[in-house]
Motif scaffolding. Structure first.
Motif, mmCIF file in Angstrom:
data_model
loop_
_atom_site.group_PDB
_atom_site.id
_atom_site.type_symbol
_atom_site.label_atom_id
_atom_site.label_comp_id
_atom_site.label_asym_id
_atom_site.label_seq_id
_atom_site.Cartn_x
_atom_site.Cartn_y
_atom_site.Cartn_z
ATOM 1 N N SER A 148 14.253 68.703 78.875
ATOM 2 C CA SER A 148 13.015 69.530 78.040
ATOM 3 C C SER A 148 13.402 70.698 77.837
ATOM 4 O O SER A 148 14.556 71.282 78.002
ATOM 5 N N THR A 149 12.494 71.485 77.146
ATOM 6 C CA THR A 149 12.514 72.936 77.038
ATOM 7 C C THR A 149 11.581 73.894 77.813
ATOM 8 O O THR A 149 10.730 73.299 78.406
ATOM 9 N N VAL A 150 11.910 74.957 77.812
ATOM 10 C CA VAL A 150 11.038 75.721 78.608
ATOM 11 C C VAL A 150 9.338 75.771 77.913
ATOM 12 O O VAL A 150 8.536 75.786 78.720
ATOM 13 N N GLU A 151 9.390 75.751 76.445
ATOM 14 C CA GLU A 151 8.181 75.668 76.134
ATOM 15 C C GLU A 151 7.485 74.239 76.357
ATOM 16 O O GLU A 151 6.441 74.536 76.360
ATOM 17 N N ASP A 152 8.209 73.376 76.181
ATOM 18 C CA ASP A 152 7.518 71.965 76.428
ATOM 19 C C ASP A 152 7.267 72.109 77.910
ATOM 20 O O ASP A 152 5.852 71.554 78.411
ATOM 21 N N TYR A 153 7.820 72.383 78.853
ATOM 22 C CA TYR A 153 7.594 72.190 80.405
ATOM 23 C C TYR A 153 6.411 73.335 80.516
ATOM 24 O O TYR A 153 5.745 72.847 81.488
ATOM 25 N N CYS A 187 17.283 74.962 86.850
ATOM 26 C CA CYS A 187 15.775 75.303 86.297
ATOM 27 C C CYS A 187 14.972 75.163 87.314
ATOM 28 O O CYS A 187 14.711 74.786 88.190
ATOM 29 N N TYR A 188 13.954 76.190 87.134
ATOM 30 C CA TYR A 188 12.977 76.613 88.213
ATOM 31 C C TYR A 188 11.506 76.951 87.408
ATOM 32 O O TYR A 188 11.517 77.423 86.385
ATOM 33 N N PHE A 189 10.553 76.506 88.091
ATOM 34 C CA PHE A 189 9.158 76.899 87.747
ATOM 35 C C PHE A 189 8.334 77.128 89.057
ATOM 36 O O PHE A 189 8.589 76.670 90.122
ATOM 37 N N SER A 190 7.496 78.102 88.996
ATOM 38 C CA SER A 190 6.400 78.429 89.975
ATOM 39 C C SER A 190 5.092 78.884 89.376
ATOM 40 O O SER A 190 4.998 79.502 88.480
ATOM 41 N N CYS A 193 2.426 81.892 85.910
ATOM 42 C CA CYS A 193 3.422 81.017 86.165
ATOM 43 C C CYS A 193 4.913 81.625 85.334
ATOM 44 O O CYS A 193 4.865 82.132 84.417
ATOM 45 N N ILE A 194 5.900 81.191 86.122
ATOM 46 C CA ILE A 194 7.163 81.653 85.628
ATOM 47 C C ILE A 194 8.137 80.345 85.376
ATOM 48 O O ILE A 194 7.901 79.480 86.307
ATOM 49 N N LEU A 195 8.810 80.529 84.331
ATOM 50 C CA LEU A 195 9.783 79.263 84.122
ATOM 51 C C LEU A 195 11.120 80.049 83.785
ATOM 52 O O LEU A 195 11.225 80.784 82.868
ATOM 53 N N TYR A 196 12.259 79.649 84.613
ATOM 54 C CA TYR A 196 13.494 80.190 84.347
ATOM 55 C C TYR A 196 14.487 79.214 84.333
ATOM 56 O O TYR A 196 14.893 78.450 85.240
ATOM 57 N N PHE A 197 15.257 78.733 83.012
ATOM 58 C CA PHE A 197 16.161 77.770 82.894
ATOM 59 C C PHE A 197 17.479 78.159 82.795
ATOM 60 O O PHE A 197 17.645 78.962 81.983
#
Length: 388
Positions: free
Chosen positions: A264-269, A349-352, A360-364
């Motif tokens: 996936s991508t950050v924007e998709d997830y 890849c990380y999300f919270s 929400c944060i996403l760090y890939f």
């Protein structure tokens, strides 16, 4: 309001400058809006390809929350229940046997769907334990067949073969990270009557507009896949092995891994994350009911089971539906609200998500063995501290 986001830049860039990671993408969402989205470093340092916000990443275990959401859809429709027995869907899990240092013995009871969703099933990943070695031999066979170009087991067939292997402990005895989400993917396939990937696409990806998410990458998008790296010989080198029976993503795989197989991508997830943060809905499209999301994001472990939830990244957390659930922010060392939830993957890849703060944060990244990195924790604390 977000002036302290400048510290996000500094931390993320330093990891690249110091050679910790080749590249990364970082996003922060607040009250439904993307308030920060940047890429850093290189997607492929050998080819000098810059990381971009639409770079494609191997999610590994961040596939698991998607699998949990798919299970919730079936539960909402009355087609599945957490108390249902796994053997009803995959008969090879009948009469489970435990293998440990004391030898082999019958399990105390059958595996339930709830055991899968809480990682208390006893189904191991390949490892050095007696049961894990048996499982490892099966997974190793699949990897060897892939390298030889031979036919591979599909999602349900692979689950059936895993059902013939011993458990590490009796179901419900304790928490242990293992292949439960892969089995859950097979159950979803059996119950829905659709290939697992087709079910995800129909029920989650297409409704949410997640056009860059799936189990393989079409040829016209493949150049966007970020290179993965491992720390070796004093630096980061390209990782060329096929971990957890995953392939090169160029064609639809026979085994669609509910535990690790998605890209996936950050924007998709972020669309999936926003759906969960919005209690099951995004832009007028409802994937899950509000009460279902509440159920999905609660701790599902007993006090006894939680004794083995002892990773550094799970301190102060409970666990349920393939995600950690924050219960004690002080113990976790995170500037977050109780009830925050999320997960990470083997390549970092990380999300919270914090439902109370609508944050929400996403760090890939793509670094083997990364999981929840030190930088992910620091970036998360910066983001939460920056919101006034």
């Amino acid at each position: 309001m977000y002036e302290n986001f400048k510290y996000l830049d500094a931390v993320a860039q330093k990891e690249i400058t110091n050679g910790v990671f080749s590249g990364s993408v970082l996003s922060v969402i607040h009250k439904g809006e993307t308030v920060y989205l940047k890429s850093f470093g290189l997607a492929d340092k050998e080819k000098n390809i810059p990381m971009k916000t639409d770079s494609i990443f191997r999610l590994f275990s961040m596939s698991k929350p998607v699998t949990a959401a798919a299970a919730m859809i079936l539960i909402e429709r009355g087609l599945l229940d957490t108390r249902h027995l796994l053997k009803w869907f995959i008969p090879e899990f009948s009469d489970p046997v435990v293998l440990d240092e004391n030898g082999e013995r019958p399990a105390d009871r059958d595996i339930t769907i709830g055991d899968l969703l809480t990682m208390t099933s006893g189904i191991p990943y390949p490892d050095g334990t007696p049961a894990g070695q048996k499982m490892g031999a099966l997974w190793g066979e699949q990897s060897e067949k892939y390298l030889k170009g031979e036919k591979l087991l599909d999602t349900v067939s692979f689950a059936k073969e895993m059902g013939k292997r011993p458990l590490m402990f009796s179901p419900g005895e304790k928490w242990m990270y293992g292949a439960s989400a892969d089995i859950m993917g097979a159950v979803i396939e059996v119950v829905s009557g659709m290939k697992f990937g087709d079910f995800l696409r129909k029920e989650i990806f297409e409704p949410l507009g997640m056009n860059d998410t799936g189990f393989y990458i079409p040829a016209e998008k493949y150049s966007r896949l970020a290179q993965c790296y491992e720390y070796k010989n004093g630096g980061n080198e390209p990782f060329t092995h096929f971990h957890l029976c995953l392939t090169d993503y160029t064609v639809p795989p026979a085994f669609e891994s509910g535990g690790a197989g998605l890209v996936s991508t950050v924007e998709d997830y972020a669309k999936f994350a926003k759906m969960l943060m919005n209690k099951g809905e995004l832009d007028g499209v409802r994937i899950l009911g509000r009460n279902t999301v509440d159920f999905m994001t609660r701790n599902g472990l007993t006090p006894e089971q939680r004794k083995t939830l002892n990773w550094d990244s799970t301190k102060g957390h409970g666990y349920g539906n393939f995600m950690r659930i924050l219960e004690d922010p002080s113990t976790a060392g995170l500037i977050q609200s109780e009830g925050s939830f999320g997960w990470d993957g083997w390549m970092g890849c990380y999300f919270s998500i914090d439902p109370k703060e609508q944050l929400c944060i996403l760090y890939f990244i793509q670094q083997t063995g990364a999981g929840t990195t030190d930088s992910a924790r620091r970036l998360q604390n910066i983001a939460w501290g920056a919101v006034k």
